[in-house]
Every structure is written in structure tokens, then in C-alpha cells.
Write a protein that holds these residues in place. Structure first.
Motif, PDB file in Angstrom:
ATOM      1  N   VAL A 112       0.834  -1.204   0.000  1.00 22.17           N
ATOM      2  CA  VAL A 112       0.000   0.000   0.000  1.00 22.17           C
ATOM      3  C   VAL A 112       0.870   1.256   0.000  1.00 22.17           C
ATOM      4  O   VAL A 112       0.634   2.198  -0.755  1.00 22.17           O
ATOM      5  N   CYS A 122       1.032   4.192  -2.919  1.00 19.39           N
ATOM      6  CA  CYS A 122       0.723   5.581  -2.565  1.00 19.39           C
ATOM      7  C   CYS A 122       1.878   6.515  -2.914  1.00 19.39           C
ATOM      8  O   CYS A 122       1.661   7.684  -3.263  1.00 19.39           O
ATOM      9  N   PHE A 147      -6.474   1.596   3.486  1.00 19.53           N
ATOM     10  CA  PHE A 147      -6.168   2.798   2.699  1.00 19.53           C
ATOM     11  C   PHE A 147      -6.611   4.069   3.437  1.00 19.53           C
ATOM     12  O   PHE A 147      -6.923   5.074   2.808  1.00 19.53           O
ATOM     13  N   LEU A 174      -5.655   7.671   2.683  1.00 19.32           N
ATOM     14  CA  LEU A 174      -6.259   8.308   1.518  1.00 19.32           C
ATOM     15  C   LEU A 174      -7.738   8.588   1.793  1.00 19.32           C
ATOM     16  O   LEU A 174      -8.327   8.023   2.709  1.00 19.32           O
ATOM     17  N   PHE A 178      -9.614   5.964  -4.384  1.00 17.93           N
ATOM     18  CA  PHE A 178      -9.230   6.767  -3.232  1.00 17.93           C
ATOM     19  C   PHE A 178      -8.436   7.979  -3.720  1.00 17.93           C
ATOM     20  O   PHE A 178      -7.650   7.880  -4.657  1.00 17.93           O
ATOM     21  N   ASN A 237      -5.664  11.068  -3.035  1.00 11.30           N
ATOM     22  CA  ASN A 237      -4.496  11.429  -2.243  1.00 11.30           C
ATOM     23  C   ASN A 237      -4.664  12.872  -1.767  1.00 11.30           C
ATOM     24  O   ASN A 237      -4.228  13.814  -2.415  1.00 11.30           O
TER      25      ASN A 237
END
Length: 395
Positions: free
Chosen positions: A187, A191, A236, A239, A256, A258
Motif C-alpha cells: 500500500v 501511494c 487505505f 487516503l 481513493f 491522495n
């Protein structure tokens, strides 16, 4: 004698309970040459009620996970080369991502993690300024490069994610996260690729659909995780949840954003989930409902025992007929599939059952057919096209 301890949840590290067992699962599940060797292992699935997560225990070794990408995927069907063999299944997710792209006021950059042959980028390329495809499967990346898709034949890792840090408006990962042992690391690496205000899109089998439809085929040795929407949002949580869609092929795709730090401190409170009591009830009823499903299939098969029984779709789902539904191999006359290449192959768990090309349907009009493919609608249309009049059962 020491009592075996139940594993702790892979997400929250809290106590778990045994959810489901599939005995003698083959380590190879896709059609492949009959000479391919495989083993059988018992598969145990545990549940964490705290974060509504299902997972396999013990976790496969890194060597076993690697073999999935380097061996099993060699027998995948390339939709870039053969769109007629399943392109309709991909339309929903392609449209989902197109809608996200349409909201961006410029041509965005996109990277896909996994995906076998780069089909998604192939379909979206005209809408993108820059695209990149990362996958450890050599066969898949060779196909992608042939169609002028910029590719990197590697696993996403720390070095690669740092090199590509902050370069992409959209990061997509489809049917990869359920195979990953170290979720936190994976993850974080995804990201890291995102630009500020970029969008991360992940697709994975839908636990909610698995429970509702009493599915068993997704429980395979190659899958470590079975995410609920709740557990996906939990991992997540750095996010901001954007949007989701449950797909016909029994998976869920979620997006999702950022967002700047501090804008999403309590994402779980902003999304409505089923009550815990309702979730627990649905889990409790899974085994009972599955047993009824198994009984119903066996009743249908016994209605006309003089007729031959065929399987439509040379897929991994066939394993469950023998490991869950307790079918005898001699009950199945053969397997019918729309991919001519598979005629040379065999399903590992039942190497003695032949695979025939689609035209075989002309000669089995009145026989019983078990549909074992994700393309259910296409399968039913094809059976109608060949004037099939016998019993049909969707597995």
C-alpha cells in the motif's frame, strides 16, 4: 499436546475465528499442459470480525507466490490479442476509470501495477498523456511491449516506487492486492507513486458478493486476502475514499484520493456499512446456504441421469466441483471452451477430462451443462445460439 493457536488478523492483529476449509486444493488451477506437476493442500480461511477481513492461514511462502506470477499466468488468455474471449467483463471497470479520467481537466498520467498484458492501458491510451505498466510476468509484459505499451517487467518494490515517486495522476492495481503478503508495504509503495490529489484505484474479489452468492471458487491457495469494503478502506485510511462499484464478475473496484494531510482523519465514519450484527449473521449463514446450494446442484444432476453432463468454461472454477460439490470425475463427459488453445490443455485437478472447442455444442443440445465461467451472460447467449435445450446450471 499443544493446542494450535488461531492466527491474528493480518490487518489489525486481533483475534480471529475459523471461517471455511477447502480440503485438497490443487496448487495449479488453470488449464495447462497435462505434463505440469502440482500438489494438493488444505486451505483454511480465517475471519476477523473487528475489521471484517477474511484471510488464508498459513500464508503461502514467497516462493509459492512467485510461482503464481511466473507459471500460472503463462496460461492466461491475453485480451489485447483475443478481445472476443472476455472483453465484455472488462467494460465495467474500463468505464469506471474513464469516468474518473473525464473529471481531470487535462490528459493525466497513469501507471498500472499488474494486469498481465496491459489490456487496460491499451484501452485507455488515447485519453492519457503518459502511461506505464509494471508486472513481474514476462509473457504479459512482452505482449504489452508488442502493442507499444511502456512496460517494466518487475514486482513493484521500494527502489522502483522511490524512482517513480509522485509521477502519476492515477495508480491502478487490479486483482493484485489479494495476493500480497505484506499489505502495509504494498500500500505504501503504491501511494508513493501518486501525485498530490492523485487517485488510486484498486480492484479485488468482493467479500460481500462472495457471502451473498455463497461462492467458493475465489477461495484458492493463490489468494491470501478477501477484502470487505470496510477492511479495504481501513488499509487505505491515509487516503480519502472517493467512489466504488461492485462489478458483475463478483469483484469490487474502489477509488481513493491522495488528499492533503489532515483532511481525512476519520474516513470510516463517513461511509455507511451494514450493522455488525447483520454482518455476523450473514457470515453465520454462509455455510448453511452453501450446503443447500450443493444439494440443489446434485438434485438437478440426478433429474436426467441418462444424459451426459458437460462443463462450459475451462476455468479454475471447475476445481470446486470435485473439492466442494463432491462430484465424481466420471460424471463429466467433457469441458467446452471458446478458446481453441485450451483444447491441448487439461485442468490439473482432472487431467483425464478432455477440453473441446465451442463447436462441440452442436452435438450436445439436449445434455446437461454446468456453466463455470465468469462470463455468465455470454455463456447463456452462446447456449441459445447453439439451440441448447437441456438442463443448465450456473455454478
Amino acid at each position: 499436546m499443544k493446542k494450535k493457536l488461531k492466527p491474528k488478523c493480518l490487518i489489525c492483529k486481533k483475534k480471529t475465528s475459523l471461517f471455511f476449509i477447502k480440503k485438497k486444493q490443487p496448487t495449479k488451477i488453470y488449464p495447462c499442459p497435462s505434463s505440469i506437476k502440482f500438489k494438493k493442500k488444505n486451505l483454511k480461511i480465517f475471519i476477523c470480525f473487528h475489521c471484517r477481513h477474511l484471510f488464508q492461514h498459513p500464508i503461502p511462502t514467497k516462493k509459492q507466490i512467485k510461482s503464481y506470477y511466473t507459471e500460472d499466468q503463462n496460461y492466461y488468455t491475453s485480451l489485447v490479442q483475443n478481445p472476443q474471449l472476455g472483453e465484455n467483463i472488462e467494460k465495467e471497470k474500463v468505464d469506471f476509470i474513464k469516468r474518473i479520467i473525464s473529471k481531470i481537466p487535462y490528459k493525466p498520467s497513469l501507471v498500472e501495477i499488474g494486469g498481465f498484458d496491459g489490456y487496460l492501458i491499451y484501452k485507455l491510451k488515447k485519453l492519457l498523456k503518459k502511461s506505464l505498466y509494471i508486472d513481474p510476468n514476462l509473457k504479459g509484459t512482452k505482449i504489452a511491449k508488442k502493442y507499444k505499451i511502456q512496460s517494466i517487467n518487475k514486482y513493484l518494490n521500494k527502489i522502483l516506487s522511490k524512482k517513480l515517486k509522485g509521477q502519476f495522476d492515477i495508480v491502478v492495481s487490479r486483482h493484485v492486492i489479494e495476493h500480497v503478503g505484506n499489505l502495509k508495504e504494498f500500500v505504501n509503495q503504491m501511494c508513493l507513486l501518486l501525485k498530490p490529489n492523485g487517485t488510486l484505484i484498486v480492484e479485488t474479489p468482493s467479500q460481500n458478493t462472495i457471502i451473498q452468492k455463497k461462492l467458493t471458487r475465489v477461495f484458492i491457495l493463490q489468494h491470501i486476502h478477501y477484502f470487505s469494503e470496510y477492511s479495504l478502506i481501513k488499509i487505505f485510511q491515509k487516503l480519502k475514499f472517493h467512489k466504488k462499484k461492485t462489478l458483475k464478475e463478483n469483484s469490487v473496484i474502489m477509488a481513493f484520493k491522495n488528499s492533503p494531510k489532515g483532511s481525512n482523519k476519520s474516513p470510516m465514519k463517513k461511509i455507511k456499512f451494514n450493522k455488525f450484527s447483520d454482518y455476523k449473521k450473514s457470515i453465520k449463514n454462509y455455510e448453511k446456504n452453501l450446503n443447500n446450494k450443493i444439494k440443489n446442484l446434485n438434485k438437478i444432476i440426478k433429474k436426467k441421469p441418462e444424459k451426459n453432463i458437460w462443463i462450459y468454461g475451462a476455468s479454475a472454477q471447475i476445481n470446486d466441483l470435485f473439492t466442494v460439490y463432491n462430484f465424481k470425475k466420471n460424471l463429466i463427459k467433457g469441458i467446452i471452451d471458446g478458446d481453441k488453445k485450451k483444447v491441448k490443455y487439461r485442468i490439473p485437478v482432472c487431467k483425464d477430462i478432455p477440453i473441446y472447442f465451442l463447436k462441440k455444442l452442436k452435438k450436445v443440445k439436449n445434455d446437461t451443462i454446468i456453466i463455470a465461467t465468469n462470463s455468465k451472460d455470454d455463456a447463456l447467449k452462446t447456449l441459445n445460439k447453439y439451440h441448447h435445450k437441456g438442463i443448465r446450471h450456473v455454478l
